[in-house]
Design an enzyme around this catalytic site. Structure first.
Site, PDB file in Angstrom:
ATOM      1  N   SER A 242       0.854  -1.184   0.000  1.00  0.00           N
ATOM      2  CA  SER A 242       0.000   0.000   0.000  1.00  0.00           C
ATOM      3  C   SER A 242       0.888   1.232   0.000  1.00  0.00           C
ATOM      4  CB  SER A 242      -0.887  -0.006   1.245  1.00  0.00           C
ATOM      5  OG  SER A 242      -0.085   0.290   2.364  1.00  0.00           O
ATOM      6  N   LYS A 243       0.227   2.367  -0.047  1.00  0.00           N
ATOM      7  CA  LYS A 243       0.922   3.665  -0.072  1.00  0.00           C
ATOM      8  C   LYS A 243       2.003   3.775   1.018  1.00  0.00           C
ATOM      9  CE  LYS A 243      -0.148   6.604  -3.136  1.00  0.00           C
ATOM     10  NZ  LYS A 243       1.022   6.205  -3.865  1.00  0.00           N
ATOM     11  N   ARG A 244       1.727   3.128   2.159  1.00  0.00           N
ATOM     12  CA  ARG A 244       2.695   3.197   3.258  1.00  0.00           C
ATOM     13  C   ARG A 244       4.080   2.733   2.820  1.00  0.00           C
ATOM     14  NH1 ARG A 244       2.312  -0.690   6.739  1.00  0.00           N
ATOM     15  NH2 ARG A 244       0.719  -1.741   5.507  1.00  0.00           N
ATOM     16  N   GLY A 246       5.412   3.137  -0.111  1.00  0.00           N
ATOM     17  CA  GLY A 246       6.034   3.958  -1.157  1.00  0.00           C
ATOM     18  C   GLY A 246       5.165   3.933  -2.400  1.00  0.00           C
ATOM     19  N   GLU A 252       3.301   6.385 -10.938  1.00  0.00           N
ATOM     20  CA  GLU A 252       4.408   6.823 -10.083  1.00  0.00           C
ATOM     21  C   GLU A 252       5.730   6.212 -10.545  1.00  0.00           C
ATOM     22  OE1 GLU A 252       3.298   7.237  -5.536  1.00  0.00           O
ATOM     23  OE2 GLU A 252       2.086   5.718  -6.525  1.00  0.00           O
TER      24      GLU A 252
END
Ligand code: GLU
Length: 475
Positions: A242-244, A246, A252
């Site tokens: 997840s975003k946590r 990176g 991206e």
């Protein structure tokens, strides 16, 4: 013919988990000369947006995927989903449920209190036709539920094997909400059937939906597709990526300067046993070798370091020209280079590409070529810029000036001779020179750089550095 599909919900960017699902479907379809179709599952109107649809399609294209028909938009097929729900009602495989949200919430609360799983109690299951009609005539809102009779449903999955689900774990589930909209389970089954999908390859997070979908296929008398549920992609801490952790979206990775072929290659190997030591596979090779049977049944761990390694490999295999064109897309340099400069840029790119990890990195490493240093690496400045080096840099200029054949070997010869004359090590000249010419303390070989920049540019930059050092003394 095997028909594969990728069915993203446009509620966010294309996640790399989704990208891997798309790639596995695409590779299988291309290998088997089958079909690969796209379906945009945009039924959640509050969360879906055109912006995300566009981004998902552009990320797929960037990865080099193509699809065989125009994408299908699930929201446009709502009437068909309702038609099928009505068909199920007509043949009594589904029924009207008039229970109010309050009633259902109450039952849910009771289940919670008793620490049992909430399952619909089937209150409306056996209403008579006339009772149903009366309620409809009275305008009482209703949802539609599938009548489930089995005790167990077995999902046969190519990767996970046979997984058995007890129907009592979910009971008679809703297929049409009381506001008349179809639920995901119904829409997916109807669309997959109508699109003649034979292979459903998707993330393992959908496994628990599959028994419900199988029950729908059975109720409709439709043939059940083959299912493949791909194990999840986890972060280094073994939690779902997840975003946590990176970057997680294809966009991206593109913006960070990864090459599409490298990301494609990396994602293919994520959770796949290839039986080969090699890890670099071209798309053509992957199409030939790919087999869903080789997907591992355990979750895969995303390792950006490995991706960087792979990206660097792909960069080193690209031509200088391709890299320069790619790097143009990442920066705002407007000036077109003169032919002679183009040649020099290519020469430098050949050296830089051996160390660059991403296109952004490549671009940064090339940066000094386009403009002389505006500032110097701070540590380098302290270490290498002083009155001695300023005098030595002047001597370098004097020695370079008469060279006709401005090639690296000649330049090296002259500089090493000068170091001998001055009775200092060549490094004492090379480090300040590198700083003067590139502004940095690391770069490709300095003799190559001097040759690539050319005599007058090298001379100009060295003189600038000398001036800078003089100013340092005055401050
Ligand atoms: N729309 C679902 C998702 O984006 C996929 C449904 C499916 O593949 O069956 O997760």
């Amino acid at each position: 013919m095997n028909v594969y599909r990728f069915a993203p919900s446009p509620t966010g960017f294309l996640h790399i988990g989704g990208a891997r699902t798309a790639i596995f479907n695409w590779l299988s379809a291309r290998k088997e000369n089958g079909k690969f179709i796209l379906r945009i599952e945009d039924t959640d109107r509050n969360r879906s947006s055109d912006k995300y649809t566009k981004q998902i399609l552009s990320s797929l294209k960037w990865l080099g995927l193509d699809w065989d028909e125009n994408p299908v938009f699930q929201s446009e097929r709502e009437n068909r989903h309702i038609e099928i729900a009505n068909k199920l009602l007509k043949c009594k495989k589904a029924y009207h449920c008039f229970c109010t949200p309050e009633e259902l919430a109450e039952n849910r609360k009771i289940a919670e209190k008793n620490k049992t799983e909430y399952i619909y109690d089937g209150k409306c299951r056996n209403l008579t036709d006339s009772a149903v009609q009366q309620k409809i005539d009275a305008g009482i809102p209703y949802s539609v539920r599938l009548k489930t009779d089995h005790t167990n449903v077995q999902v046969t999955d190519k990767v996970l094997g046979n997984v058995t689900f007890a129907v009592k774990e979910f009971g008679d589930f809703i297929i049409l909400r009381s506001n008349g909209t179809p639920v995901y389970q119904l829409a997916v089954v109807v669309d997959d059937h109508d699109m003649c999908v034979t292979e459903v390859v998707r993330g393992a997070d959908h496994l628990s939906n599959t028994p419900k979908q199988i029950l729908l296929y059975e109720a409709l008398g439709w043939s059940i597709p083959n299912f493949v549920h791909l194990p999840l992609i986890l972060g280094p801490d073994k939690k779902r990526l997840s975003k946590r952790h990176g970057s997680t979206s294809v966009e991206e990775f593109r913006d960070k300067g990864y090459l599409p072929d490298a990301l494609f290659n990396y994602l293919c190997l994520l959770g796949l046993s290839t039986g080969s030591d090699s890890e670099i596979f071209s798309k053509d090779n992957l199409i030939k070798e790919f087999n869903l049977d080789n997907v591992n049944n355990s979750n895969a761990v995303f390792d950006e370091k490995k991706l960087i390694w792979m990206n660097a490999k792909y960069i080193s295999q690209k031509s200088a020209e391709e890299l320069l064109n790619l790097s143009k897309e990442y920066n705002a340099r407007e000036n077109e280079l003169e032919d002679i400069q183009k040649h020099s840029a290519q020469q430098l790119a050949e050296l830089v590409k051996l160390r660059a990890e991403t296109i952004v990195d490549f671009d940064q490493r090339m940066n000094f070529f386009y403009s002389s240093p505006q500032q110097f690496n701070e540590k380098g400045e302290k270490k290498y810029f002083n009155q001695d080096t300023s005098a030595q840099l002047q001597l370098v200029c004097d020695k370079l000036d008469p060279i006709d054949d401005f090639i690296p070997a000649m330049i090296e010869h002259v500089i090493r001779n000068l170091a001998d004359e001055l009775q200092i090590s060549a490094g004492n000249l090379i480090h300040p020179l590198r700083l003067a010419l590139t502004g940095d303390i690391a770069s490709p070989g300095i003799f190559e750089i001097i040759s690539i920049l050319g005599k007058s540019e090298a001379n100009k930059r060295i003189k600038n550095a000398i001036e800078y050092i003089h100013k340092l003394k005055l401050e």
